[in-house]
Each structure stands twice: as structure tokens, then as C-alpha cells.
Design a protein around this motif. Structure first.
Motif, PDB file in Angstrom:
ATOM      1  N   SER A  97       0.846  -1.187   0.000  1.00 44.09           N
ATOM      2  CA  SER A  97       0.000   0.000   0.000  1.00 44.09           C
ATOM      3  C   SER A  97       0.886   1.243   0.000  1.00 44.09           C
ATOM      4  N   SER A  98       0.280   2.379  -0.300  1.00 44.14           N
ATOM      5  CA  SER A  98       1.024   3.629  -0.336  1.00 44.14           C
ATOM      6  C   SER A  98       0.148   4.762   0.189  1.00 44.14           C
ATOM      7  N   ILE A 129      -3.650   3.767  -0.949  1.00 43.84           N
ATOM      8  CA  ILE A 129      -3.932   2.935  -2.113  1.00 43.84           C
ATOM      9  C   ILE A 129      -3.356   1.554  -1.836  1.00 43.84           C
ATOM     10  N   HIS A 130      -4.214   0.541  -1.819  1.00 45.32           N
ATOM     11  CA  HIS A 130      -3.777  -0.841  -1.643  1.00 45.32           C
ATOM     12  C   HIS A 130      -3.802  -1.502  -3.013  1.00 45.32           C
ATOM     13  N   ALA A 131      -2.748  -2.225  -3.357  1.00 44.98           N
ATOM     14  CA  ALA A 131      -2.664  -2.801  -4.690  1.00 44.98           C
ATOM     15  C   ALA A 131      -2.018  -4.171  -4.688  1.00 44.98           C
ATOM     16  N   VAL A 132      -2.345  -4.929  -5.725  1.00 42.23           N
ATOM     17  CA  VAL A 132      -1.707  -6.216  -6.004  1.00 42.23           C
ATOM     18  C   VAL A 132      -1.213  -6.179  -7.442  1.00 42.23           C
ATOM     19  N   THR A 133       0.040  -6.573  -7.653  1.00 46.69           N
ATOM     20  CA  THR A 133       0.591  -6.650  -9.008  1.00 46.69           C
ATOM     21  C   THR A 133       1.071  -8.063  -9.295  1.00 46.69           C
ATOM     22  N   ASP A 134       1.252  -8.352 -10.579  1.00 46.65           N
ATOM     23  CA  ASP A 134       1.783  -9.656 -10.947  1.00 46.65           C
ATOM     24  C   ASP A 134       3.305  -9.619 -10.935  1.00 46.65           C
ATOM     25  N   ILE A 142      -7.131  -3.038  -7.061  1.00 48.54           N
ATOM     26  CA  ILE A 142      -6.886  -1.828  -6.282  1.00 48.54           C
ATOM     27  C   ILE A 142      -8.022  -1.626  -5.289  1.00 48.54           C
ATOM     28  N   MET A 143      -7.666  -1.123  -4.109  1.00 46.64           N
ATOM     29  CA  MET A 143      -8.655  -0.727  -3.106  1.00 46.64           C
ATOM     30  C   MET A 143      -8.162   0.545  -2.427  1.00 46.64           C
ATOM     31  N   LEU A 144      -9.094   1.359  -1.944  1.00 47.70           N
ATOM     32  CA  LEU A 144      -8.759   2.582  -1.222  1.00 47.70           C
ATOM     33  C   LEU A 144      -9.222   2.460   0.220  1.00 47.70           C
ATOM     34  N   SER A 145      -8.504   3.119   1.111  1.00 49.19           N
ATOM     35  CA  SER A 145      -8.897   3.138   2.523  1.00 49.19           C
ATOM     36  C   SER A 145      -8.394   4.421   3.162  1.00 49.19           C
ATOM     37  N   GLY A 146      -8.786   4.629   4.402  1.00 47.91           N
ATOM     38  CA  GLY A 146      -8.234   5.738   5.158  1.00 47.91           C
ATOM     39  C   GLY A 146      -6.773   5.482   5.477  1.00 47.91           C
ATOM     40  N   GLY A 147      -6.025   6.530   5.735  1.00 42.98           N
ATOM     41  CA  GLY A 147      -4.602   6.387   5.995  1.00 42.98           C
ATOM     42  C   GLY A 147      -4.278   5.637   7.261  1.00 42.98           C
ATOM     43  N   ASN A 148      -5.250   5.496   8.168  1.00 40.86           N
ATOM     44  CA  ASN A 148      -4.999   4.816   9.435  1.00 40.86           C
ATOM     45  C   ASN A 148      -5.375   3.344   9.406  1.00 40.86           C
ATOM     46  N   VAL A 149      -5.773   2.838   8.254  1.00 45.62           N
ATOM     47  CA  VAL A 149      -6.157   1.428   8.132  1.00 45.62           C
ATOM     48  C   VAL A 149      -4.906   0.579   7.924  1.00 45.62           C
ATOM     49  N   HIS A 150      -4.763  -0.468   8.735  1.00 44.22           N
ATOM     50  CA  HIS A 150      -3.570  -1.320   8.638  1.00 44.22           C
ATOM     51  C   HIS A 150      -3.576  -2.098   7.333  1.00 44.22           C
ATOM     52  N   ASP A 151      -2.403  -2.275   6.750  1.00 45.94           N
ATOM     53  CA  ASP A 151      -2.268  -2.942   5.457  1.00 45.94           C
ATOM     54  C   ASP A 151      -2.888  -4.334   5.446  1.00 45.94           C
ATOM     55  N   ALA A 172       4.844  -5.485   7.172  1.00 42.61           N
ATOM     56  CA  ALA A 172       3.526  -5.023   7.619  1.00 42.61           C
ATOM     57  C   ALA A 172       2.479  -6.122   7.457  1.00 42.61           C
ATOM     58  N   TYR A 173       2.745  -7.085   6.584  1.00 41.37           N
ATOM     59  CA  TYR A 173       1.806  -8.184   6.331  1.00 41.37           C
ATOM     60  C   TYR A 173       2.187  -9.453   7.086  1.00 41.37           C
ATOM     61  N   ASN A 174       3.092  -9.326   8.039  1.00 39.56           N
ATOM     62  CA  ASN A 174       3.556 -10.487   8.793  1.00 39.56           C
ATOM     63  C   ASN A 174       2.541 -10.850   9.880  1.00 39.56           C
ATOM     64  N   SER A 175       1.436 -11.410   9.431  1.00 36.69           N
ATOM     65  CA  SER A 175       0.362 -11.844  10.322  1.00 36.69           C
ATOM     66  C   SER A 175       0.221 -13.360  10.226  1.00 36.69           C
ATOM     67  N   ARG A 176       0.069 -14.016  11.355  1.00 35.61           N
ATOM     68  CA  ARG A 176      -0.054 -15.475  11.359  1.00 35.61           C
ATOM     69  C   ARG A 176      -1.239 -15.938  10.526  1.00 35.61           C
TER      70      ARG A 176
END
Length: 249
Positions: A97-98, A129-134, A142-151, A172-176
Motif C-alpha cells: 500500500s502507499s 492505495i492498496h494494490a496487487v501486481t503480478d 486496487i482498493m482505497l482506505s483511510g490512511g490509518n487502516v492497517h495494510d 507489515a503483512y507479517n500476520s499469522r
């Protein structure tokens, strides 16, 4: 003289989804060509200027704006992005995300901040801006969120309906739960562990280097001033600017 013109190749791609039904005799006749209007939209995207300052060579700014709003509400650009996924390199997926700073002109929408995903944090009013690329860095979702939303909170939805041999992400995505989901659905979760982890999980450091494709992607779309800073009050308008930048990437 126009400063921005779209290539024939790009217009052939966009026109399949954006052109209006000119056979209808109802209402006023169109005053400008679809391609010219789209070039006006690109001018606003690249320069970040307010709509009312659009050069007259592209037509009346009100006409161009209304046409862009119509295309945005129809979901035409969403359909165009979906076609990209049919030709994706499924060797791996990169997710990230960015942050986007919201300009004061876009920070007071009708209906309040919640309606447009604005959130106030230490950095002021921001979006993400949350994104996935190949594997080649081409955008798939693509998805949008508030700036305080965790990735990680949007990762599951972003990765749904996708196939790949591995998923690349930063710490940031290191979730079990996310790692378990990725390893169940895909073959490998290439996610960097946090520095304070008591027992750091192993990951493919060589493959992790390929995560730069999504960083380069964000850098490229942020070359457009309308993306780097959010001036739009309406979320749907900003999202469709991002989609255009996506498709031109």
C-alpha cells in the motif's frame, strides 16, 4: 496546441469501454469527441490542475468533467482493469500500500469524511492505495482506505480470486492468519519477519528482492500529480484517476 495526446494503441484499448452510445437521438448532441475529452482527462491527471483550468483545446471543462463522472459511475474502467488479469504473469503476486496526502480542496466532501475514506492521523488527512501486481509489476486489483487502516486488514480481500505460486509482501503483512491463508491457497508466503520477532520465520530472501516491482509501480503512477496528492472530494473520481494511471502503466 494540446500538450497531451493519447496514442492510437492506447485509445483502441480504452475506447472499447469508454465510448458513448452515439446512436441515441435523445438529449443534446455531443459537443466534443470522446478521444479529445479523454485527453483532457489525462491532462488533469498528469498536471493536477483544477477542472476549471483545463485548456480550451480540450473542450469545455464542465463537459469533460461530466463525461468522466459518467464513465466512473458506469464502472467502465473497472471492467478494463479486469481484462488485464486475464494476461497476468502468475508466477508470483506482490501486495503493498502507499500513503496519499489529501489536499484541502478534497478534504471537505459533502456527507463528511467517512463517506470518502478520509482519515486523520499524525500526517494529517490521508488515504491509502492498496494494490496487487503480478510478477512483472502490472496491476491486478486496487482498493482505497483511510490512511490509518492497517495494510493487513485488506490483504485477504485483495488476494481473493487470484492464483500464484508465491505472494511477496513486507513486514507489515507479517500476520499469522494471513501467512496461514497464503500457504493454504498458494505455495509460499514470502513475507519479511518483524525485527522484534522472538523466533523470526524463514523466508526466501532471493525471491523477496522481486518485491521491488510493486514499489516501482507506485512510483510510476505517482508521477501523475492527481495521484500523488488527492484533490478529489469524491472517492469514485479519485479511484478512477488511479485506474487510468494503472491502465497506462
Amino acid at each position: 496546441m494540446k500538450n497531451i495526446e493519447i496514442t492510437d494503441e492506447h485509445w483502441k484499448l480504452f475506447s472499447q469501454y469508454l465510448t458513448r452510445n452515439n446512436k441515441s437521438k435523445a438529449g443534446r448532441p455531443q459537443s466534443i469527441d470522446d478521444r479529445l475529452a479523454f485527453e483532457g482527462i489525462l491532462y488533469v491527471l498528469k498536471t493536477g490542475i483544477p477542472w476549471r483550468y483545463l485548456p480550451k483545446e480540450y473542450g469545455a471543462w464542465q463537459t469533460v468533467y461530466k463525461l468522466f463522472a459518467r464513465w466512473a459511475k458506469s464502472g467502465a474502467l473497472e471492467k478494463l482493469l479486469q481484462t488485464f488479469g486475464e494476461h497476468a504473469d502468475n508466477e508470483l503476486l506482490a501486495i503493498d500500500s502507499s500513503y496519499i496526502k489529501v489536499h484541502k480542496h478534497g478534504s471537505a466532501p459533502r456527507g463528511g469524511q467517512k463517506k470518502t475514506k478520509h482519515r486523520t492521523s499524525r500526517g494529517g488527512i490521508t488515504n491509502k492505495i492498496h494494490a496487487v501486481t503480478d510478477a512483472l509489476g502490472y496491476p491486478l486489483k486496487i482498493m482505497l482506505s483511510g490512511g490509518n487502516v492497517h495494510d493487513v486488514s485488506l490483504a485477504k480481500e485483495l488476494l481473493s480470486d487470484m492464483q500464484a505460486k508465491a505472494v511477496l509482501a513486507d513486514k507489515a503483512y507479517n500476520s499469522r492468519n494471513l501467512i496461514a491463508l497464503i500457504e493454504e491457497k498458494y505455495s509460499e508466503a514470502v513475507i519479511r519477519p518483524k525485527k522484534n520477532a522472538k523466533v523470526p520465520r524463514s523466508y526466501d530472501k532471493h525471491l523477496y528482492k522481486k518485491r521491488h516491482v510493486i514499489e516501482c509501480f507506485f512510483q510510476r503512477i505517482k508521477e501523475s500529480r492527481r495521484i500523488a496528492t488527492r484533490y478529489d472530494k469524491l472517492q469514485i473520481m479519485y479511484k478512477n484517476f488511479v485506474l487510468i494511471a494503472y491502465c497506462l502503466f
